[in-house]
Motif scaffolding. Structure first.
Motif, PDB file in Angstrom:
ATOM      1  N   TYR A  99     -44.294  22.331  41.018  1.00 49.51           N
ATOM      2  CA  TYR A  99     -44.605  22.962  42.380  1.00 49.51           C
ATOM      3  C   TYR A  99     -45.448  24.559  41.752  1.00 49.51           C
ATOM      4  N   THR A 100     -44.769  25.483  41.046  1.00 50.97           N
ATOM      5  CA  THR A 100     -45.850  26.811  40.924  1.00 50.97           C
ATOM      6  C   THR A 100     -47.190  26.213  39.872  1.00 50.97           C
ATOM      7  N   ARG A 101     -47.091  24.764  38.483  1.00 53.69           N
ATOM      8  CA  ARG A 101     -48.452  25.003  38.611  1.00 53.69           C
ATOM      9  C   ARG A 101     -48.817  24.053  39.214  1.00 53.69           C
ATOM     10  N   ARG A 102     -49.023  23.026  40.487  1.00 52.61           N
ATOM     11  CA  ARG A 102     -49.858  22.932  41.343  1.00 52.61           C
ATOM     12  C   ARG A 102     -50.602  23.842  42.579  1.00 52.61           C
ATOM     13  N   LEU A 103     -49.109  25.098  43.015  1.00 53.08           N
ATOM     14  CA  LEU A 103     -49.638  25.849  43.575  1.00 53.08           C
ATOM     15  C   LEU A 103     -50.916  27.270  42.765  1.00 53.08           C
ATOM     16  N   VAL A 104     -50.813  26.938  41.497  1.00 49.98           N
ATOM     17  CA  VAL A 104     -52.177  27.755  40.960  1.00 49.98           C
ATOM     18  C   VAL A 104     -52.924  27.344  40.876  1.00 49.98           C
ATOM     19  N   GLY A 162     -58.513  42.364  40.015  1.00 52.69           N
ATOM     20  CA  GLY A 162     -59.287  41.821  40.768  1.00 52.69           C
ATOM     21  C   GLY A 162     -58.584  39.694  41.061  1.00 52.69           C
ATOM     22  N   PRO A 163     -58.636  40.005  42.999  1.00 50.16           N
ATOM     23  CA  PRO A 163     -58.131  38.591  42.995  1.00 50.16           C
ATOM     24  C   PRO A 163     -58.659  37.300  42.223  1.00 50.16           C
ATOM     25  N   ALA A 164     -59.639  37.584  41.297  1.00 46.03           N
ATOM     26  CA  ALA A 164     -59.946  36.273  40.567  1.00 46.03           C
ATOM     27  C   ALA A 164     -58.968  35.855  39.696  1.00 46.03           C
ATOM     28  N   GLY A 165     -57.890  37.186  39.551  1.00 46.82           N
ATOM     29  CA  GLY A 165     -56.980  37.099  38.009  1.00 46.82           C
ATOM     30  C   GLY A 165     -55.923  36.807  38.682  1.00 46.82           C
ATOM     31  N   LEU A 166     -55.506  36.058  40.245  1.00 47.40           N
ATOM     32  CA  LEU A 166     -54.675  36.008  40.510  1.00 47.40           C
ATOM     33  C   LEU A 166     -53.794  35.278  40.228  1.00 47.40           C
ATOM     34  N   PRO A 167     -54.277  33.503  39.831  1.00 48.94           N
ATOM     35  CA  PRO A 167     -53.739  32.121  40.014  1.00 48.94           C
ATOM     36  C   PRO A 167     -53.204  33.088  38.477  1.00 48.94           C
ATOM     37  N   ASP A 168     -54.083  33.263  37.360  1.00 52.12           N
ATOM     38  CA  ASP A 168     -53.679  33.169  35.641  1.00 52.12           C
ATOM     39  C   ASP A 168     -51.686  34.054  35.546  1.00 52.12           C
ATOM     40  N   TRP A 169     -52.048  35.026  36.836  1.00 49.01           N
ATOM     41  CA  TRP A 169     -51.020  36.143  36.790  1.00 49.01           C
ATOM     42  C   TRP A 169     -49.607  35.237  37.708  1.00 49.01           C
ATOM     43  N   LEU A 170     -50.197  34.388  38.226  1.00 51.39           N
ATOM     44  CA  LEU A 170     -49.162  33.784  38.935  1.00 51.39           C
ATOM     45  C   LEU A 170     -48.633  32.899  38.351  1.00 51.39           C
ATOM     46  N   ALA A 171     -48.759  32.183  37.290  1.00 51.63           N
ATOM     47  CA  ALA A 171     -48.742  31.340  36.151  1.00 51.63           C
ATOM     48  C   ALA A 171     -47.659  32.341  34.987  1.00 51.63           C
ATOM     49  N   ALA A 172     -47.950  32.845  34.196  1.00 54.90           N
ATOM     50  CA  ALA A 172     -47.588  34.232  33.774  1.00 54.90           C
ATOM     51  C   ALA A 172     -45.672  34.877  34.765  1.00 54.90           C
ATOM     52  N   GLY A 173     -46.182  34.869  35.014  1.00 53.46           N
ATOM     53  CA  GLY A 173     -45.607  35.140  36.277  1.00 53.46           C
ATOM     54  C   GLY A 173     -43.975  34.171  36.141  1.00 53.46           C
ATOM     55  N   VAL A 212     -42.854  26.227  50.519  1.00 53.44           N
ATOM     56  CA  VAL A 212     -43.788  25.902  51.345  1.00 53.44           C
ATOM     57  C   VAL A 212     -44.724  26.661  52.008  1.00 53.44           C
ATOM     58  N   HIS A 213     -44.442  27.981  50.756  1.00 52.93           N
ATOM     59  CA  HIS A 213     -46.476  28.469  50.492  1.00 52.93           C
ATOM     60  C   HIS A 213     -47.026  27.636  49.271  1.00 52.93           C
ATOM     61  N   LEU A 214     -46.395  26.460  48.971  1.00 55.24           N
ATOM     62  CA  LEU A 214     -47.541  25.940  48.199  1.00 55.24           C
ATOM     63  C   LEU A 214     -48.235  25.179  49.749  1.00 55.24           C
ATOM     64  N   ALA A 215     -47.321  24.334  50.472  1.00 57.35           N
ATOM     65  CA  ALA A 215     -47.667  23.706  52.189  1.00 57.35           C
ATOM     66  C   ALA A 215     -48.566  24.920  52.924  1.00 57.35           C
ATOM     67  N   ASP A 216     -48.700  26.084  52.668  1.00 61.32           N
ATOM     68  CA  ASP A 216     -49.553  26.854  53.117  1.00 61.32           C
ATOM     69  C   ASP A 216     -50.786  27.320  52.456  1.00 61.32           C
ATOM     70  N   ALA A 217     -50.694  26.698  51.369  1.00 62.71           N
ATOM     71  CA  ALA A 217     -51.940  26.708  50.767  1.00 62.71           C
ATOM     72  C   ALA A 217     -52.469  25.626  51.461  1.00 62.71           C
ATOM     73  N   GLU A 218     -52.066  24.410  50.734  1.00 62.30           N
ATOM     74  CA  GLU A 218     -52.675  23.881  50.860  1.00 62.30           C
ATOM     75  C   GLU A 218     -53.311  22.983  52.092  1.00 62.30           C
ATOM     76  N   LEU A 219     -52.388  23.451  53.494  1.00 65.64           N
ATOM     77  CA  LEU A 219     -52.916  23.207  54.871  1.00 65.64           C
ATOM     78  C   LEU A 219     -54.436  24.186  55.072  1.00 65.64           C
ATOM     79  N   ALA A 220     -54.209  25.627  54.688  1.00 69.45           N
ATOM     80  CA  ALA A 220     -55.519  26.132  54.513  1.00 69.45           C
ATOM     81  C   ALA A 220     -56.132  25.956  53.809  1.00 69.45           C
ATOM     82  N   LEU A 221     -56.857  24.556  53.029  1.00 72.55           N
ATOM     83  CA  LEU A 221     -57.867  24.256  52.533  1.00 72.55           C
ATOM     84  C   LEU A 221     -57.908  23.386  52.693  1.00 72.55           C
ATOM     85  N   GLY A 222     -56.932  22.594  54.200  1.00 74.08           N
ATOM     86  CA  GLY A 222     -57.732  21.746  54.787  1.00 74.08           C
ATOM     87  C   GLY A 222     -56.592  20.909  54.247  1.00 74.08           C
ATOM     88  N   ARG A 223     -56.030  20.542  53.665  1.00 70.12           N
ATOM     89  CA  ARG A 223     -54.875  19.492  53.213  1.00 70.12           C
ATOM     90  C   ARG A 223     -53.416  18.940  53.672  1.00 70.12           C
TER      91      ARG A 223
END
Length: 337
Positions: A99-104, A162-173, A212-223
């Motif tokens: 699920y983290t991979r999906r969120l990234v 910067g925010p552009a690096g957040l996905p890789d930061w999330l994956a590494a953590g 749950v936060h993956l669902a938040d992100a998907e809903l925010a993007l209209g999915r």
């Protein structure tokens, strides 16, 4: 407990389960059988991994004491039916990874400034920082064996510039956290924000923060969020288990003047059900449906999970609500996370 008593109780339970599973509809109501088996499975799956494996062995030993034949073969499947040989700790870690991979992947090419309606005031960047902080906080607690609370603000986050690096930061953590969790003994004592102060609590906690936060992100993007019914049902269990340990929500529930009222949740895709009973300055719950509940909500397990987490209202088109709507509204307001 003596070996004799342990073996006798395991054999009695294996026999009882086999009887329930082989009864015809004229002898035992099928709905009653399913409810009982699900409730029993839920309790057994809360056991620590080592004890689940012990019970798996005891069930198999009991079956092998029977003569060869159909009854022995059915008893040999009891443990499999309850998933006792599975590694719940490892399975939760694997689910966190998926699920983290999906969120990234979901946020990697999205605008970090996208608002997240289900988390008012947050953007996607805020959401990713929160989930990544949970991963790093959990890793710190488990790695250091903390027995008292350590505030997340006290641990180094090594945020990107910067925010552009957040996905890789999330994956590494997440990768670091999972390595620590997988290497740890699930039975090791460690502070937790819930009712189980052991390592085994943490993968499941991180899983549903991520889900749950993956669902938040998907809903925010209209999915539309996608979540397996079994995972969603376990998430509802986890929510109800943890709720008494969340000071704000627990206090709000305690203030509800609704003693004796109840809420039934029913998953239309799996048949799983939960009943929450208010009273005594709090609530109790069990994993079965009560026909006389004061209010009820039905829907797919994933939608019910989003309902209990306040991401869907009772009037959402994907849910069917009945009974006392003021009770549902009051419960939702009290438990909003």
């Amino acid at each position: 407990m003596s070996d004799t008593l342990e073996n006798t109780l395991a054999e009695a339970l294996a026999e009882l389960v086999t009887v329930v599973e082989t009864c015809d509809a004229d002898t035992l109501d099928p709905d009653t059988a399913v409810t009982w088996l699900e409730s029993t499975g839920y309790l057994l799956n809360r056991l620590p991994v080592a004890e689940r494996h012990t019970l798996d062995r005891l069930f198999r030993d009991a079956a092998l004491r029977r003569p060869p034949g159909a009854w022995r073969e059915r008893m040999l499947k009891v443990s499999e039916g309850f998933g006792l040989a599975e590694d719940a700790h490892g399975a939760a870690c694997d689910a966190v990874e998926r699920y983290t991979r999906r969120l990234v992947e979901t946020v990697r090419h999205a605008d970090p400034a996208t608002p997240v309606p289900t988390c008012p005031g947050w953007t996607l960047a805020d959401l990713v920082r929160h989930v990544g902080t949970v991963h790093r906080w959990t890793e710190h607690l488990v790695r250091t064996g903390a027995t008292t609370r350590v505030r997340a603000a006290k641990i180094p986050l090594d945020l990107p510039t910067g925010p552009a690096g957040l996905p890789d930061w999330l994956a590494a953590g997440a990768e670091t956290a999972l390595a620590t969790l997988r290497a740890a003994d699930p039975g090791t004592p460690v502070w937790s924000p819930g009712g189980d102060p052991h390592v085994r609590y943490h993968p499941r906690h991180v899983l549903f923060e991520t889900v749950v936060h993956l669902a938040d992100a998907e809903l925010a993007l209209g999915r539309e969020p996608g979540l397996a019914p079994g995972t969603a049902a376990d998430g509802i269990d986890a929510f109800l288990e943890d709720l008494p340990y969340l000071p704000g929500a627990a206090e709000q529930v305690a203030r509800l003047d609704r003693d004796g009222t109840s809420i039934r949740l029913t998953a239309t895709d799996s048949g799983a059900a939960w009943t929450v009973v208010l009273g005594g300055g709090g609530f109790t719950w069990h994993r079965r449906g009560e026909s006389e509940a004061s209010a009820a909500v039905e829907g797919a397990a994933a939608d019910l999970l989003l309902f209990v987490y306040g991401r869907r209202g009772a009037d959402d088109p994907c849910l069917t609500a009945s009974g006392d709507r003021t009770l549902l509204d009051a419960w939702g307001a009290a438990t909003a996370l």
